[in-house]
Write a protein that holds these residues in place. Structure first.
Motif, PDB file in Angstrom:
ATOM      1  N   HIS A 139       0.889  -1.165   0.000  1.00 24.28           N
ATOM      2  CA  HIS A 139       0.000   0.000   0.000  1.00 24.28           C
ATOM      3  C   HIS A 139       0.931   1.219   0.000  1.00 24.28           C
ATOM      4  O   HIS A 139       1.678   1.427   0.966  1.00 24.28           O
ATOM      5  CB  HIS A 139      -0.822  -0.073   1.296  1.00 24.28           C
ATOM      6  CG  HIS A 139      -1.815   1.015   1.490  1.00 24.28           C
ATOM      7  ND1 HIS A 139      -2.857   1.242   0.620  1.00 24.28           N
ATOM      8  CD2 HIS A 139      -1.967   1.915   2.500  1.00 24.28           C
ATOM      9  CE1 HIS A 139      -3.596   2.236   1.071  1.00 24.28           C
ATOM     10  NE2 HIS A 139      -3.074   2.669   2.200  1.00 24.28           N
ATOM     11  N   VAL A 140       0.897   1.990  -1.083  1.00 22.41           N
ATOM     12  CA  VAL A 140       1.894   3.050  -1.249  1.00 22.41           C
ATOM     13  C   VAL A 140       1.214   4.407  -1.393  1.00 22.41           C
ATOM     14  O   VAL A 140       0.337   4.593  -2.252  1.00 22.41           O
ATOM     15  CB  VAL A 140       2.752   2.783  -2.522  1.00 22.41           C
ATOM     16  CG1 VAL A 140       3.818   3.856  -2.697  1.00 22.41           C
ATOM     17  CG2 VAL A 140       3.400   1.410  -2.467  1.00 22.41           C
ATOM     18  N   GLY A 141       1.607   5.357  -0.567  1.00 24.64           N
ATOM     19  CA  GLY A 141       1.068   6.715  -0.652  1.00 24.64           C
ATOM     20  C   GLY A 141       1.443   7.349  -1.982  1.00 24.64           C
ATOM     21  O   GLY A 141       2.573   7.202  -2.456  1.00 24.64           O
ATOM     22  N   ALA A 142       0.483   8.086  -2.574  1.00 23.42           N
ATOM     23  CA  ALA A 142       0.691   8.641  -3.920  1.00 23.42           C
ATOM     24  C   ALA A 142       1.888   9.588  -3.995  1.00 23.42           C
ATOM     25  O   ALA A 142       2.469   9.772  -5.055  1.00 23.42           O
ATOM     26  CB  ALA A 142      -0.571   9.353  -4.388  1.00 23.42           C
ATOM     27  N   ALA A 143       2.258  10.201  -2.860  1.00 22.86           N
ATOM     28  CA  ALA A 143       3.357  11.173  -2.916  1.00 22.86           C
ATOM     29  C   ALA A 143       4.730  10.545  -2.635  1.00 22.86           C
ATOM     30  O   ALA A 143       5.734  11.257  -2.595  1.00 22.86           O
ATOM     31  CB  ALA A 143       3.099  12.306  -1.926  1.00 22.86           C
ATOM     32  N   GLU A 144       4.758   9.226  -2.457  1.00 22.92           N
ATOM     33  CA  GLU A 144       6.071   8.579  -2.310  1.00 22.92           C
ATOM     34  C   GLU A 144       6.846   8.752  -3.622  1.00 22.92           C
ATOM     35  O   GLU A 144       6.286   8.557  -4.700  1.00 22.92           O
ATOM     36  CB  GLU A 144       5.909   7.066  -2.083  1.00 22.92           C
ATOM     37  CG  GLU A 144       5.678   6.626  -0.674  1.00 22.92           C
ATOM     38  CD  GLU A 144       6.832   6.895   0.286  1.00 22.92           C
ATOM     39  OE1 GLU A 144       7.986   7.043  -0.142  1.00 22.92           O
ATOM     40  OE2 GLU A 144       6.547   6.952   1.483  1.00 22.92           O
ATOM     41  N   LYS A 145       8.122   9.044  -3.520  1.00 22.99           N
ATOM     42  CA  LYS A 145       8.949   9.108  -4.738  1.00 22.99           C
ATOM     43  C   LYS A 145       9.013   7.705  -5.329  1.00 22.99           C
ATOM     44  O   LYS A 145       9.338   6.745  -4.630  1.00 22.99           O
ATOM     45  CB  LYS A 145      10.359   9.576  -4.387  1.00 22.99           C
ATOM     46  CG  LYS A 145      10.456  11.042  -4.174  1.00 22.99           C
ATOM     47  CD  LYS A 145      11.811  11.556  -4.709  1.00 22.99           C
ATOM     48  CE  LYS A 145      11.795  13.044  -4.921  1.00 22.99           C
ATOM     49  NZ  LYS A 145      11.636  13.779  -3.670  1.00 22.99           N
ATOM     50  N   LEU A 174      12.030  -0.486 -13.526  1.00 26.80           N
ATOM     51  CA  LEU A 174      11.498   0.892 -13.523  1.00 26.80           C
ATOM     52  C   LEU A 174      12.303   1.777 -12.574  1.00 26.80           C
ATOM     53  O   LEU A 174      11.800   2.780 -12.067  1.00 26.80           O
ATOM     54  CB  LEU A 174      10.016   0.874 -13.125  1.00 26.80           C
ATOM     55  CG  LEU A 174       9.099   0.024 -14.015  1.00 26.80           C
ATOM     56  CD1 LEU A 174       7.663   0.063 -13.517  1.00 26.80           C
ATOM     57  CD2 LEU A 174       9.159   0.512 -15.458  1.00 26.80           C
ATOM     58  N   SER A 175      13.555   1.409 -12.334  1.00 28.99           N
ATOM     59  CA  SER A 175      14.429   2.205 -11.469  1.00 28.99           C
ATOM     60  C   SER A 175      14.722   3.568 -12.078  1.00 28.99           C
ATOM     61  O   SER A 175      14.781   3.715 -13.311  1.00 28.99           O
ATOM     62  CB  SER A 175      15.775   1.478 -11.261  1.00 28.99           C
ATOM     63  OG  SER A 175      15.603   0.337 -10.462  1.00 28.99           O
ATOM     64  N   LEU A 176      14.915   4.528 -11.177  1.00 31.20           N
ATOM     65  CA  LEU A 176      15.372   5.890 -11.512  1.00 31.20           C
ATOM     66  C   LEU A 176      14.389   6.710 -12.354  1.00 31.20           C
ATOM     67  O   LEU A 176      14.747   7.778 -12.858  1.00 31.20           O
ATOM     68  CB  LEU A 176      16.751   5.853 -12.193  1.00 31.20           C
ATOM     69  CG  LEU A 176      17.631   7.089 -11.977  1.00 31.20           C
ATOM     70  CD1 LEU A 176      18.059   7.221 -10.531  1.00 31.20           C
ATOM     71  CD2 LEU A 176      18.875   7.071 -12.875  1.00 31.20           C
ATOM     72  N   ILE A 177      13.169   6.233 -12.529  1.00 31.42           N
ATOM     73  CA  ILE A 177      12.193   7.073 -13.256  1.00 31.42           C
ATOM     74  C   ILE A 177      11.755   8.184 -12.302  1.00 31.42           C
ATOM     75  O   ILE A 177      11.343   7.909 -11.180  1.00 31.42           O
ATOM     76  CB  ILE A 177      10.981   6.236 -13.726  1.00 31.42           C
ATOM     77  CG1 ILE A 177      11.463   5.194 -14.732  1.00 31.42           C
ATOM     78  CG2 ILE A 177       9.898   7.125 -14.319  1.00 31.42           C
ATOM     79  CD1 ILE A 177      10.363   4.385 -15.385  1.00 31.42           C
ATOM     80  N   PRO A 178      11.892   9.443 -12.745  1.00 30.77           N
ATOM     81  CA  PRO A 178      11.491  10.533 -11.857  1.00 30.77           C
ATOM     82  C   PRO A 178       9.980  10.506 -11.616  1.00 30.77           C
ATOM     83  O   PRO A 178       9.246   9.900 -12.392  1.00 30.77           O
ATOM     84  CB  PRO A 178      11.870  11.800 -12.636  1.00 30.77           C
ATOM     85  CG  PRO A 178      12.622  11.365 -13.832  1.00 30.77           C
ATOM     86  CD  PRO A 178      12.339   9.915 -14.048  1.00 30.77           C
TER      87      PRO A 178
END
Ligand code: EPU
Length: 336
Positions: free
Chosen positions: A87-93, A112-116
């Protein structure tokens, strides 16, 4: 909740265009978001929800309300022998989510590493790289309807994912704000390393989550500019998908044209190649550059305005259309 007036968005767009917004509202939980959505003044104003602005091109100052979330957190909702549901908060980087998953031995997003950008935007945009897309791991998306103020949980199917597209991006649908995403990761990772030069980058070593992540990071760093150093929004255009018949005609004229199958009867062509063929790669037009290592990326060489970037994008679109008869569509969203 944080409210600012006449606030600079320079740090909230990776092109680093110094536009201002009339209002900037930042909420840290769903209750605060609901309060904002129900507010009459908010309803009367033009508004735009942004993440870290890694896919936006601001043309003018924004005469309305920019909404921004700080909802964070990565929690395990469910764990089985084979998988975990996060469960991941939308504002997590997004990249911090990837780094965390890799450190825990959970596979599925290492490519999908390092995608801003942030987790919420990843689900809206269906980010993708090296043969993997966000949709491959998204189980559900939690979002608020801005018109009815109701929260809805979308299944993966209801998100209607396609190449860099989703239900949330379709302007004919009700506007939704994503607050959480739930992603399922594999405790027995299966590696996808045949795409692009990932395999070469791994140089024969047995893939592990960390090695794949490191290889993706190395390839991306070589090809793509760091937005902290050189303002950019990644790929400016989407890769065009054309019918196989049109492709075959092009192939006669341009035998070296790269391509990938893209579903029944369709072929995807790298926009970067088309743009390079038109002579734009590495060239600059005032403060706007076409990145020398990847023609699909437009860069702010310093002090560029949004309209100047848009003008260069337009001349690229025209040149590609004139030469190949292919219309490039921006991946970046224009604001203003
Ligand atoms: N190419 C050129 N010249 C260029 C750039 C590319 O000829 O200047 C050709 C080459 O043939 C190369 C091919 O295009 O082999 C593909 O290039 P690359 O692997 O860099 O990928 P891309 O299709 O340009 C897409 C995504 C990227 C993602 C990479 C890797 C889109 C719009 N872009 O780029 O995503 O990182 O694949 O999977 O689909 C983004 O969306 O912001 C982004 C960076």
């Amino acid at each position: 909740m944080r409210i600012e007036e006449n606030y600079s968005l320079e740090k909230y767009n990776t092109f680093h265009i110094p536009v201002k917004t009339r209002w900037f509202m930042e909420y840290s939980n769903e209750e605060e978001l609901e309060r904002i959505l129900r507010d009459e003044y908010f309803q009367e104003c033009l508004s735009l929800h942004i993440g870290s602005g890694s896919n936006l091109l601001f043309i003018n100052d924004f005469n309305g309300i920019i909404l921004h979330s700080t909802i964070k957190g990565i929690d395990v909702l469910e764990e089985t022998e084979d998988s975990v549901l996060l469960h991941v908060g939308a504002a997590e980087k997004w990249d911090e989510v990837v780094a965390y998953a890799v450190s825990q031995g959970w596979g599925g997003i290492e490519n999908l590493s390092l995608i801003p950008g942030e987790a919420g935007a990843a689900a809206i945009q269906n980010i993708g790289a090296y043969g993997v897309e966000a949709k491959d791991v998204i189980e559900t998306v939690e979002a608020y309807n801005q018109l009815t103020f109701e929260k809805r949980i979308f299944t993966n199917e209801e998100c209607k994912y396609g190449y860099r597209s989703s239900f949330f991006k379709n302007e004919h649908n009700d506007p939704y704000i994503v607050t959480y995403i739930n992603i399922r990761l594999n405790k027995k990772p299966q590696f996808l390393v045949n795409y692009g030069n990932l395999k070469e980058e791994l140089a024969g070593s047995e893939p592990t989550l960390q090695r794949v992540r490191d290889a993706v990071i190395a390839v991306r760093r070589r090809k793509l500019p760091d937005p902290e150093e050189l303002g950019n929004a990644g790929s400016f255009f989407m890769n065009p998908v054309i019918p196989i018949k049109r492709f075959e005609k092009l192939k006669v004229q341009y035998p070296e044209i790269p391509s990938w199958p893209a579903g029944e009867g369709m072929i995807k062509i790298p926009a970067g190649w088309l743009i390079e063929q038109c002579g734009f790669k590495g060239k600059s037009h005032g403060p706007v550059g076409v990145y020398e290592k990847q023609a699909l990326v437009l860069v702010n060489l310093g002090g560029a305005r949004g309209d100047e970037i848009a003008l260069v994008a337009e001349s690229i679109r025209t040149a590609v259309n004139d030469r190949f008869g292919i219309e490039l569509m921006p991946e970046v969203k224009y604001v203003g």
